[in-house]
Design a protein around this motif. Sequence first.
Motif, short mmCIF file in Angstrom:
data_model
loop_
_atom_site.label_atom_id
_atom_site.label_comp_id
_atom_site.label_asym_id
_atom_site.label_seq_id
_atom_site.Cartn_x
_atom_site.Cartn_y
_atom_site.Cartn_z
N ALA A 12 -16.70 -17.95 104.84
CA ALA A 12 -15.79 -18.00 103.69
C ALA A 12 -16.26 -17.04 102.60
O ALA A 12 -15.46 -16.34 101.97
CB ALA A 12 -15.70 -19.42 103.15
N SER B 91 -18.89 -22.03 105.61
CA SER B 91 -19.03 -21.62 104.21
C SER B 91 -19.56 -20.19 104.11
O SER B 91 -19.17 -19.44 103.20
CB SER B 91 -19.95 -22.58 103.47
OG SER B 91 -21.25 -22.58 104.05
N SER B 92 -20.44 -19.78 105.04
CA SER B 92 -20.95 -18.42 105.03
C SER B 92 -19.85 -17.42 105.32
O SER B 92 -19.74 -16.38 104.66
CB SER B 92 -22.08 -18.27 106.06
OG SER B 92 -23.18 -19.10 105.75
N ASP C 170 -23.80 -24.37 108.37
CA ASP C 170 -22.88 -24.00 107.29
C ASP C 170 -22.20 -22.67 107.57
O ASP C 170 -21.91 -21.90 106.66
CB ASP C 170 -23.63 -23.93 105.96
CG ASP C 170 -24.76 -22.91 105.98
OD1 ASP C 170 -25.15 -22.47 107.09
OD2 ASP C 170 -25.24 -22.53 104.89
N THR D 37 -14.50 -19.53 97.20
CA THR D 37 -15.17 -20.11 98.37
C THR D 37 -14.82 -21.58 98.55
O THR D 37 -14.76 -22.07 99.68
CB THR D 37 -16.70 -19.95 98.23
OG1 THR D 37 -17.14 -20.47 96.97
CG2 THR D 37 -17.11 -18.50 98.33
N THR E 248 -13.48 -22.25 102.22
CA THR E 248 -14.34 -22.99 103.15
C THR E 248 -13.58 -24.00 104.00
O THR E 248 -13.78 -24.06 105.23
CB THR E 248 -15.48 -23.68 102.39
OG1 THR E 248 -16.29 -22.69 101.74
CG2 THR E 248 -16.36 -24.48 103.34
N SER F 240 -13.37 -23.94 108.04
CA SER F 240 -13.75 -25.12 108.82
C SER F 240 -12.64 -25.50 109.80
O SER F 240 -12.92 -25.88 110.96
CB SER F 240 -14.06 -26.30 107.90
OG SER F 240 -15.16 -26.02 107.05
#
Length: 238
Positions: free
Chosen positions: A70, A67-68, A64, A184, A188, A192
Motif C-alpha cells: 500500500a 501495508s508495505s 504486513d 495508506t 491497506t 489486503s
Amino acid sequence: MAGLAASGSNPDVELLYDINGLAKDAPRWFDRVMEYVGEYGLLIGLVLLVVWCWWSVRRRGEDDAASSVAGLVWAPLAAALAVLVNVPIRGFVERPRPFNDHQGLQVLVAGKSDYSFVSDHATIAMALGVGLFVANRKFGLIGIGLALLEGFCRVYMGVHYPTDVIGGFALGTAVALLLSPPATALLTPVMSAIERSSRGGWLIRARGRSGAGEQDALIPGARKESAEAGAEERDLAA
C-alpha cells in the motif's frame, strides 16, 4: 507574479549560470547523455526502483506485506497528485523559462514554452523518492538521491532556475509525506482484499511463501511424532 524571474544579479540566476556553464564546457556527447537522463532516464529509473521494491516485498512474504505494498502504491499516486497541485501554482506564478529572460544559456532541450515554477520533473521525482522512503528506508534513500540528481539535471539543461527545482522538491515532499497516513489507511484494506483473492494475491505476496512458512512450522511436530513412533517400535521389539 512574472516579476519573480526579473533579470538582474541574484543568487538564483548566478547559480543557474554556474551550473549551466558546466554544459558549455562539457563535450557534446556528455550533454546528450545529460539531456536524456534529465528528461526521461531518472524518472524511468525511479519507477523501476518502485517496481524493484515491490518485487522484494512480495518475495519476502512478510506478515504486513499488504501495508508495505500500500505504501508503494501511494508513491506514484503521490507523484500524480503533486503534478495536479502544481497546475494552479504554475498558472498563478507565471514564471517564464530562464532562457526567455537570460542570454547565453546552453539549452539542451528545445521547445519548452510552458512556465518554469515549479519544476514538474523535480516534483515527480521527489514525490516518488519520499513516497518510497516512507514505505522502505533503504530503497527510499536511493530514490531521494535520484530525485536530487534530477533537480541538478534540470538546471544543467538550462530549462529551470534552482528555485524552480527547490519548489518542486518541497511540493513533492509535502504531498507524499503529509498525505501518506490517510492514503495508506485507505489503501491497506484494498491491498489486503487483493491479497486474499485467488487471482490477485500474487501482487501482494509471492505464491508459496505462506505455505513454506506453515511447512516449516510443522516440521518440529513431525519430527516429534517420528521420534515417538520410533520409541514405540523399540519398546515392542524389547
